[in-house]
Scaffold this motif. Structure first.
Motif, PDB file in Angstrom:
ATOM      1  N   THR A  39       0.842  -1.201   0.000  1.00 54.12           N
ATOM      2  CA  THR A  39       0.000   0.000   0.000  1.00 54.12           C
ATOM      3  C   THR A  39       0.877   1.251   0.000  1.00 54.12           C
ATOM      4  O   THR A  39       0.684   2.182  -0.797  1.00 54.12           O
ATOM      5  CB  THR A  39      -0.912  -0.003   1.245  1.00 54.12           C
ATOM      6  OG1 THR A  39      -1.632  -1.241   1.277  1.00 54.12           O
ATOM      7  CG2 THR A  39      -1.884   1.159   1.237  1.00 54.12           C
ATOM      8  N   ILE A  40       1.849   1.250   0.901  1.00 54.05           N
ATOM      9  CA  ILE A  40       2.763   2.388   1.029  1.00 54.05           C
ATOM     10  C   ILE A  40       3.558   2.592  -0.258  1.00 54.05           C
ATOM     11  O   ILE A  40       3.729   3.718  -0.737  1.00 54.05           O
ATOM     12  CB  ILE A  40       3.718   2.139   2.231  1.00 54.05           C
ATOM     13  CG1 ILE A  40       2.937   2.268   3.545  1.00 54.05           C
ATOM     14  CG2 ILE A  40       4.898   3.089   2.201  1.00 54.05           C
ATOM     15  CD1 ILE A  40       3.750   1.886   4.774  1.00 54.05           C
TER      16      ILE A  40
ATOM     17  N   THR B 295      -3.044   8.824   6.623  1.00 54.11           N
ATOM     18  CA  THR B 295      -4.173   7.928   6.913  1.00 54.11           C
ATOM     19  C   THR B 295      -3.671   6.526   7.278  1.00 54.11           C
ATOM     20  O   THR B 295      -4.214   5.880   8.179  1.00 54.11           O
ATOM     21  CB  THR B 295      -5.140   7.874   5.707  1.00 54.11           C
ATOM     22  OG1 THR B 295      -5.694   9.182   5.535  1.00 54.11           O
ATOM     23  CG2 THR B 295      -6.269   6.895   5.932  1.00 54.11           C
ATOM     24  N   VAL B 296      -2.629   6.070   6.611  1.00 56.27           N
ATOM     25  CA  VAL B 296      -2.033   4.777   6.976  1.00 56.27           C
ATOM     26  C   VAL B 296      -1.563   4.835   8.434  1.00 56.27           C
ATOM     27  O   VAL B 296      -1.793   3.915   9.227  1.00 56.27           O
ATOM     28  CB  VAL B 296      -0.853   4.414   6.036  1.00 56.27           C
ATOM     29  CG1 VAL B 296      -0.211   3.097   6.462  1.00 56.27           C
ATOM     30  CG2 VAL B 296      -1.323   4.331   4.583  1.00 56.27           C
TER      31      VAL B 296
ATOM     32  N   LYS C 205      -2.725   6.767  10.819  1.00 58.85           N
ATOM     33  CA  LYS C 205      -3.885   6.787  11.731  1.00 58.85           C
ATOM     34  C   LYS C 205      -4.425   5.376  11.947  1.00 58.85           C
ATOM     35  O   LYS C 205      -4.808   5.002  13.061  1.00 58.85           O
ATOM     36  CB  LYS C 205      -5.001   7.663  11.153  1.00 58.85           C
ATOM     37  CG  LYS C 205      -4.721   9.162  11.218  1.00 58.85           C
ATOM     38  CD  LYS C 205      -6.006   9.907  10.867  1.00 58.85           C
ATOM     39  CE  LYS C 205      -5.768  11.108  10.007  1.00 58.85           C
ATOM     40  NZ  LYS C 205      -7.049  11.776   9.639  1.00 58.85           N
ATOM     41  N   LYS C 206      -4.481   4.606  10.884  1.00 57.28           N
ATOM     42  CA  LYS C 206      -4.948   3.219  11.017  1.00 57.28           C
ATOM     43  C   LYS C 206      -4.004   2.428  11.921  1.00 57.28           C
ATOM     44  O   LYS C 206      -4.442   1.615  12.743  1.00 57.28           O
ATOM     45  CB  LYS C 206      -5.011   2.548   9.645  1.00 57.28           C
ATOM     46  CG  LYS C 206      -6.223   2.938   8.844  1.00 57.28           C
ATOM     47  CD  LYS C 206      -7.428   2.099   9.259  1.00 57.28           C
ATOM     48  CE  LYS C 206      -8.530   2.198   8.212  1.00 57.28           C
ATOM     49  NZ  LYS C 206      -9.748   1.530   8.625  1.00 57.28           N
ATOM     50  N   ALA C 207      -2.720   2.650  11.750  1.00 58.83           N
ATOM     51  CA  ALA C 207      -1.746   1.954  12.597  1.00 58.83           C
ATOM     52  C   ALA C 207      -1.947   2.359  14.056  1.00 58.83           C
ATOM     53  O   ALA C 207      -1.920   1.510  14.957  1.00 58.83           O
ATOM     54  CB  ALA C 207      -0.320   2.265  12.140  1.00 58.83           C
ATOM     55  N   ASN C 208      -2.166   3.651  14.294  1.00 59.21           N
ATOM     56  CA  ASN C 208      -2.400   4.122  15.668  1.00 59.21           C
ATOM     57  C   ASN C 208      -3.577   3.380  16.305  1.00 59.21           C
ATOM     58  O   ASN C 208      -3.510   2.937  17.452  1.00 59.21           O
ATOM     59  CB  ASN C 208      -2.728   5.621  15.681  1.00 59.21           C
ATOM     60  CG  ASN C 208      -1.535   6.488  15.314  1.00 59.21           C
ATOM     61  OD1 ASN C 208      -0.408   6.002  15.251  1.00 59.21           O
ATOM     62  ND2 ASN C 208      -1.782   7.764  15.061  1.00 59.21           N
ATOM     63  N   LEU C 209      -4.657   3.270  15.532  1.00 66.88           N
ATOM     64  CA  LEU C 209      -5.866   2.625  16.046  1.00 66.88           C
ATOM     65  C   LEU C 209      -5.605   1.161  16.383  1.00 66.88           C
ATOM     66  O   LEU C 209      -5.916   0.693  17.480  1.00 66.88           O
ATOM     67  CB  LEU C 209      -6.983   2.734  14.996  1.00 66.88           C
ATOM     68  CG  LEU C 209      -8.271   1.988  15.337  1.00 66.88           C
ATOM     69  CD1 LEU C 209      -8.984   2.679  16.503  1.00 66.88           C
ATOM     70  CD2 LEU C 209      -9.209   1.914  14.127  1.00 66.88           C
TER      71      LEU C 209
ATOM     72  N   ASP D 291      -6.969  13.939  13.874  1.00 63.95           N
ATOM     73  CA  ASP D 291      -5.609  13.979  13.329  1.00 63.95           C
ATOM     74  C   ASP D 291      -4.865  12.677  13.633  1.00 63.95           C
ATOM     75  O   ASP D 291      -3.852  12.375  13.022  1.00 63.95           O
ATOM     76  CB  ASP D 291      -4.799  15.126  13.951  1.00 63.95           C
ATOM     77  CG  ASP D 291      -5.368  16.477  13.573  1.00 63.95           C
ATOM     78  OD1 ASP D 291      -5.987  16.564  12.489  1.00 63.95           O
ATOM     79  OD2 ASP D 291      -5.191  17.433  14.352  1.00 63.95           O
ATOM     80  N   TRP D 292      -5.384  11.944  14.612  1.00 67.69           N
ATOM     81  CA  TRP D 292      -4.626  10.788  15.114  1.00 67.69           C
ATOM     82  C   TRP D 292      -5.287   9.447  14.853  1.00 67.69           C
ATOM     83  O   TRP D 292      -4.635   8.413  14.860  1.00 67.69           O
ATOM     84  CB  TRP D 292      -4.404  10.939  16.636  1.00 67.69           C
ATOM     85  CG  TRP D 292      -3.590  12.143  16.984  1.00 67.69           C
ATOM     86  CD1 TRP D 292      -2.614  12.718  16.223  1.00 67.69           C
ATOM     87  CD2 TRP D 292      -3.685  12.924  18.173  1.00 67.69           C
ATOM     88  NE1 TRP D 292      -2.074  13.803  16.887  1.00 67.69           N
ATOM     89  CE2 TRP D 292      -2.714  13.955  18.081  1.00 67.69           C
ATOM     90  CE3 TRP D 292      -4.484  12.860  19.324  1.00 67.69           C
ATOM     91  CZ2 TRP D 292      -2.509  14.888  19.088  1.00 67.69           C
ATOM     92  CZ3 TRP D 292      -4.282  13.787  20.335  1.00 67.69           C
ATOM     93  CH2 TRP D 292      -3.313  14.803  20.200  1.00 67.69           C
ATOM     94  N   LEU D 293      -6.598   9.491  14.724  1.00 61.60           N
ATOM     95  CA  LEU D 293      -7.337   8.245  14.487  1.00 61.60           C
ATOM     96  C   LEU D 293      -8.189   8.426  13.239  1.00 61.60           C
ATOM     97  O   LEU D 293      -8.569   9.558  12.912  1.00 61.60           O
ATOM     98  CB  LEU D 293      -8.234   7.924  15.697  1.00 61.60           C
ATOM     99  CG  LEU D 293      -7.495   7.518  16.968  1.00 61.60           C
ATOM    100  CD1 LEU D 293      -8.444   7.493  18.166  1.00 61.60           C
ATOM    101  CD2 LEU D 293      -6.824   6.147  16.795  1.00 61.60           C
ATOM    102  N   PRO D 294      -8.519   7.331  12.544  1.00 61.67           N
ATOM    103  CA  PRO D 294      -9.313   7.468  11.320  1.00 61.67           C
ATOM    104  C   PRO D 294     -10.645   8.176  11.611  1.00 61.67           C
ATOM    105  O   PRO D 294     -11.348   7.822  12.560  1.00 61.67           O
ATOM    106  CB  PRO D 294      -9.559   6.018  10.896  1.00 61.67           C
ATOM    107  CG  PRO D 294      -8.501   5.215  11.580  1.00 61.67           C
ATOM    108  CD  PRO D 294      -8.189   5.936  12.852  1.00 61.67           C
ATOM    109  N   SER D 295     -10.957   9.173  10.823  1.00 63.90           N
ATOM    110  CA  SER D 295     -12.218   9.907  10.976  1.00 63.90           C
ATOM    111  C   SER D 295     -13.276   9.255  10.087  1.00 63.90           C
ATOM    112  O   SER D 295     -12.959   8.367   9.290  1.00 63.90           O
ATOM    113  CB  SER D 295     -12.015  11.361  10.534  1.00 63.90           C
ATOM    114  OG  SER D 295     -11.731  11.369   9.141  1.00 63.90           O
ATOM    115  N   ASN D 296     -14.491   9.720  10.205  1.00 63.54           N
ATOM    116  CA  ASN D 296     -15.547   9.221   9.309  1.00 63.54           C
ATOM    117  C   ASN D 296     -15.201   9.491   7.851  1.00 63.54           C
ATOM    118  O   ASN D 296     -15.445   8.657   6.982  1.00 63.54           O
ATOM    119  CB  ASN D 296     -16.892   9.877   9.642  1.00 63.54           C
ATOM    120  CG  ASN D 296     -17.434   9.353  10.965  1.00 63.54           C
ATOM    121  OD1 ASN D 296     -17.063   8.258  11.411  1.00 63.54           O
ATOM    122  ND2 ASN D 296     -18.281  10.147  11.614  1.00 63.54           N
ATOM    123  N   ASP D 297     -14.612  10.675   7.604  1.00 63.17           N
ATOM    124  CA  ASP D 297     -14.221  11.006   6.222  1.00 63.17           C
ATOM    125  C   ASP D 297     -13.148  10.044   5.709  1.00 63.17           C
ATOM    126  O   ASP D 297     -13.201   9.612   4.558  1.00 63.17           O
ATOM    127  CB  ASP D 297     -13.656  12.436   6.164  1.00 63.17           C
ATOM    128  CG  ASP D 297     -14.771  13.464   6.208  1.00 63.17           C
ATOM    129  OD1 ASP D 297     -15.958  13.052   6.180  1.00 63.17           O
ATOM    130  OD2 ASP D 297     -14.452  14.670   6.281  1.00 63.17           O
TER     131      ASP D 297
END
Ligand SMILES: [Fe+2]
Ligand SMILES: [Fe+2]
Length: 482
Positions: free
Chosen positions: A259-260, A291-292, A294-298, A433-439
């Motif tokens: 992906t990256i 966004t990648v 943020k997904k990793a953070n989650l 800014d840190w976690l995936p948003s709805n958008d």
């Protein structure tokens, strides 16, 4: 009971535990089987049960050549019971009973504790299949579709592995637990799966890759510590499961790498230098690196919660009893009893993060989590190598362990991914800014369109370097029956 390296196919259930001579357990498993198939048809991969999939099936427990590849319809997959070979004269490696012969039967005094460990491990296996059941419809290639299904059937086999232990060693309550494993459902309000991360959704393929990277890696750490168990059948089962687990993490790590890679290549082609120029990058049909991240953070935070509280008497008891060891216990040089030992635990002390020495026995969850974080870091480094090679100015990083936690020392505080303490309001203001948003979620879903042409890949992900089982690039890994 005869245990061999050879897997016998003389019952419906391939096994190397002499099932055909163990009528009671064979019968119990045969009675459980139809319910399992019902569960698989209801909760397994949606829409692909009739398709032929190029899957590996475990056919031996020898290091070389343990699996055989071939086309199979998933409901006909031969889910077997395979234990790593018994080690002659194995002894218990830690805790109060260190040095005593490993148990071949359940030690009466630890029965409840042992059953609980088996049930919790068992519950995660079908849960992940449930979480991933819709993903087949949006697979970015037949190669990825096949990998998803490989992970799914093997998680199914891991459920079998735990159910075998319950049926063989725990009598009637084991049977009841085996039944309950088919009744709970990921995300169900009334009958949820036992652990938090296994009730979350896996809404898109980036989530799937993050799940297999982070959450299957938690699975690896748990299996590694159970592989040390003084209860020999559990140890042997987990050792073999680890052989399969490696592929699950490979799917995650390389999925994120690809992906990256695609994102970086597209940015370069379009002359975009700023990795935070999200709108322009997304317009290229690839996933921007923030966004990648943020997904990793989650997924990292969710997976850390699976290790439980840093300080835990349950963990201490399981260790003392010789049931669950440390990561690679057999390679650690100390007394393996830990009665006097201490271990540094990260805590919040007077407004700052500090390492505080705690009794090593109660700090075992913390220790396992530390081992896990180190294991994750290897993958992050490899992702960053791709980004650096492409000449993009961005670095992926694991968030601070206090970020977005629901369990343990940091559950009541808010911290940024860098580890700065924040008020709840300040944290909420930065959340997106840190976690995936709805958008972000909506954007990812907009990219998730199935690519079914052999050898073709969706625009947001690069092709893999090599095929599965050395198959050529245009190999038709799944013969999709519409
Ligand atoms: Fe598993
Ligand atoms: Fe797994």
């Amino acid at each position: 009971m005869i245990d061999t390296l050879e897997v016998s196919y003389d019952t419906r259930i391939p096994n190397n535990v002499g099932l055909s001579e163990d009528r009671r357990v064979l019968k119990a498993l045969e009675q459980w089987h139809p319910g399992y198939i019902d569960w698989w048809m209801d909760m397994g991969p949606e829409g692909f049960q009739a398709s032929e999939v190029y899957l590996r099936t475990a056919v031996s427990v020898e290091k070389e050549g343990w699996a055989k590849f071939g086309f199979v319809r998933m409901p006909e997959y031969r889910w077997g019971i395979l234990l790593a070979p018994q080690v002659e004269g194995r002894t218990i490696g830690f805790g109060e009973h260190k040095g005593a012969p490993a148990w071949q039967e359940v030690p009466g005094e630890y029965r409840a504790m042992l059953r609980r460990l088996v049930v919790i491990q068992g519950d995660t296996e079908p849960a992940s299949v449930e979480q991933q059941r819709w993903l087949g419809r949006t697979a970015p290639s037949l190669y990825d579709l096949r990998n998803l299904f490989q992970v799914n059937v093997e998680e199914g086999r891991h459920l079998w592995a735990m159910v075998y232990l319950l049926q063989k060693y725990f009598g009637r309550d084991g049977r009841e637990e085996a039944e309950a494993l088919l009744q709970r459902r990921s995300g169900d309000l009334d009958r949820p799966r036992m652990l938090g991360a296994f009730n979350e959704e896996t809404p898109d393929w980036l989530s799937f890759f993050m799940f297999t990277f982070f959450t299957d890696r938690d699975g690896k750490m748990q299996l590694e510590s159970l592989a040390q168990s003084g209860f020999d059948p559990l140890s042997r089962t987990c050792r073999f499961m680890l052989t399969e687990e490696a592929h699950h993490m490979f799917v995650g790590e390389t999925g994120i790498r690809r992906t990256i890679q695609r994102t970086c290549e597209s940015m370069k082609e379009a002359g975009i230098e700023d990795p935070y120029d999200v709108e322009r990058i997304r317009a290229l049909g690839v996933i921007d690196l923030p966004t990648v991240q943020k997904k990793a953070n989650l997924h990292f935070a969710l997976s850390l919660d699976l290790f439980g509280s840093e300080i835990s008497t349950n963990a201490a008891n399981a260790y003392n009893a010789g049931l669950k060891g440390r990561y690679r216990e057999d390679r650690i040089e100390d007394d393996h009893r830990l009665v006097e030992a201490t271990y540094p635990v990260l805590k919040l002390v007077e407004g700052a993060f500090r390492l505080v020495e705690a009794p090593a026995l109660t700090a075992l969850n913390m220790r396992l989590r530390d081992d896990y974080v180190r294991d994750c870091e290897g993958g992050i480094t490899r992702w960053n190598t791709i980004i650096a090679k492409a000449g993009v100015d961005f670095r992926m990083a694991l968030p601070h362990v206090a970020f977005n936690r629901q369990i343990g020392e940091f559950k009541d505080i808010e911290a940024s991914p860098e580890g700065a303490l924040l008020s709840a309001e300040a944290w909420a203001a930065r959340r997106d800014d840190w976690l995936p948003s709805n958008d972000d979620g909506a954007f990812l879903r907009s990219l998730m369109m199935a690519e079914r042409q052999p050898g073709a890949y969706a625009g947001w992900i690069a092709a893999p370097k090599r095929g599965i089982d050395n198959r050529p690039g245009d190999f038709e890994y799944v013969k999709v029956v519409a």
